[in-house]
Write an enzyme that holds these catalytic residues in place. Sequence first.
Site, PDB file in Angstrom:
ATOM      1  N   ASN A 189      -4.883 -42.501  21.298  1.00 47.31           N
ATOM      2  CA  ASN A 189      -6.363 -42.404  21.149  1.00 47.31           C
ATOM      3  C   ASN A 189      -6.765 -41.121  20.422  1.00 47.31           C
ATOM      4  O   ASN A 189      -6.647 -40.028  20.766  1.00 47.31           O
ATOM      5  CB  ASN A 189      -7.073 -42.394  22.481  1.00 47.31           C
TER       6      ASN A 189
ATOM      7  N   LYS B 117      -9.524 -40.205  19.266  1.00 49.31           N
ATOM      8  CA  LYS B 117     -10.687 -39.885  19.326  1.00 49.31           C
ATOM      9  C   LYS B 117     -11.563 -39.782  18.108  1.00 49.31           C
ATOM     10  O   LYS B 117     -11.086 -40.103  17.206  1.00 49.31           O
ATOM     11  CB  LYS B 117     -10.764 -38.608  20.431  1.00 49.31           C
TER      12      LYS B 117
ATOM     13  N   GLY C 208      -7.293 -34.436  28.806  1.00 51.85           N
ATOM     14  CA  GLY C 208      -7.875 -33.472  27.943  1.00 51.85           C
ATOM     15  C   GLY C 208      -7.697 -32.192  28.763  1.00 51.85           C
ATOM     16  O   GLY C 208      -8.076 -30.988  28.247  1.00 51.85           O
TER      17      GLY C 208
ATOM     18  N   HIS D 123     -13.687 -46.293  28.101  1.00 49.24           N
ATOM     19  CA  HIS D 123     -12.907 -44.841  28.302  1.00 49.24           C
ATOM     20  C   HIS D 123     -13.973 -43.831  28.961  1.00 49.24           C
ATOM     21  O   HIS D 123     -15.123 -43.934  28.804  1.00 49.24           O
ATOM     22  CB  HIS D 123     -12.626 -44.155  26.749  1.00 49.24           C
TER      23      HIS D 123
ATOM     24  N   GLU E 140     -14.728 -41.135  28.464  1.00 48.97           N
ATOM     25  CA  GLU E 140     -15.883 -40.278  27.421  1.00 48.97           C
ATOM     26  C   GLU E 140     -16.953 -40.969  27.297  1.00 48.97           C
ATOM     27  O   GLU E 140     -18.175 -40.765  27.125  1.00 48.97           O
ATOM     28  CB  GLU E 140     -14.979 -39.640  26.561  1.00 48.97           C
TER      29      GLU E 140
ATOM     30  N   SER F 100      -3.193 -36.075  29.838  1.00 48.89           N
ATOM     31  CA  SER F 100      -2.632 -35.070  29.772  1.00 48.89           C
ATOM     32  C   SER F 100      -1.172 -35.210  29.632  1.00 48.89           C
ATOM     33  O   SER F 100      -0.145 -34.515  30.104  1.00 48.89           O
ATOM     34  CB  SER F 100      -2.790 -33.867  30.590  1.00 48.89           C
TER      35      SER F 100
ATOM     36  N   GLU G 197      -6.798 -43.669  34.047  1.00 52.44           N
ATOM     37  CA  GLU G 197      -6.862 -42.516  33.511  1.00 52.44           C
ATOM     38  C   GLU G 197      -7.710 -41.667  34.345  1.00 52.44           C
ATOM     39  O   GLU G 197      -9.080 -41.732  34.629  1.00 52.44           O
ATOM     40  CB  GLU G 197      -7.635 -42.669  32.108  1.00 52.44           C
TER      41      GLU G 197
HETATM   42  C1  PEP Z   1      -7.458 -39.845  26.516  1.00 55.34           C
HETATM   43  O1  PEP Z   1      -8.100 -39.736  25.792  1.00 55.34           O
HETATM   44  O2  PEP Z   1      -7.310 -41.252  26.653  1.00 55.34           O
HETATM   45  C2  PEP Z   1      -6.468 -39.093  27.040  1.00 55.34           C
HETATM   46  C3  PEP Z   1      -5.528 -39.439  27.972  1.00 55.34           C
HETATM   47  O3  PEP Z   1      -6.392 -37.890  26.449  1.00 55.34           O
HETATM   48  P1  PEP Z   1      -5.419 -36.624  26.713  1.00 55.34           P
HETATM   49  O4  PEP Z   1      -3.969 -37.126  26.717  1.00 55.34           O
HETATM   50  O5  PEP Z   1      -5.619 -35.589  25.814  1.00 55.34           O
HETATM   51  O6  PEP Z   1      -5.384 -36.108  28.344  1.00 55.34           O
END
Ligand code: PEP
Length: 255
Positions: A9, A11, A173, A95, A97, A213, A167
């Site tokens: 992803n 983003k 992040g 997601h 976000e 992460s 998630e």
């Molecule tokens: C994500 O944006 O779905 C995500 C898991 O980000 P990160 O790996 O940076 O935590």
Amino acid sequence: MRVPIIAGNWKMNKSVDESIELANAIIRGAYDVKNVDIVLCPPFTSLSDLSEMLADSDVSLGAQNCFWLNEGAYTGEIAPGMLKKAGCEYVILGHSERRAYFGETNETVNKRLIAALGEGLKPIVCVGEKLDEREANKTFDVVRDHVENGLKGVTKNDMENVTIAYEPVWAIGTGKNATPAQAQEVHAFIRELVGKIYDKAIADQLRIQYGGSVNPGNAESILKEKDVDGGLIGGASLKADSFLDIIKKAASAGK
Ligand code: PEP
């Protein structure tokens, strides 16, 4: 039985030129990887260039969101049919976000999901609790709510095209990943829940990705867990080396 799926992803990162460079490095680095489905989800602006590049590779293309109608006066939205025609196979929906900054709810995620499935896209539906919800022991309630209400009206047949991404919001992040045991516990819960909503066969074939992460240092231990069928990768998908490392760890997870 379940082929792991590793999706990047990106983003709101990477111009078209940068996307082409990164996708090229990933295609080259992943050419001999077997038994992992690899998906790149760049910004909308890079979809059509990447679609041409990925056409002759085993790497698939995904978008980061879509609307629930196929045309009309909805400034700034992208229709699922447009994504399909632009070469997308997958689309990320719900997601955290999008839920946190753009008012997405289970209801709007569900509408997008039904529309995306109707266009033959394969949605990756994100679910997961916030830190205060985990600390208040509400993780399973929140995940149940996201799964039950997010999947409303999705048929058994359509479930074959759905991936769920667990998630935990506190891990996205932040550099703070869930432990393998924490991930496995929630993944097993989701699989059992899907088994109750549909049936055991649907639950057994469902791919549940972990996201939050994931990096080359922690990927192996998380991906080895029984009910973890890959990862949705944010930060570590923006560099070919780290993304390829995670892909290779998924390939050798031995499941
Ligand atoms: C994500 O944006 O779905 C995500 C898991 O980000 P990160 O790996 O940076 O935590």
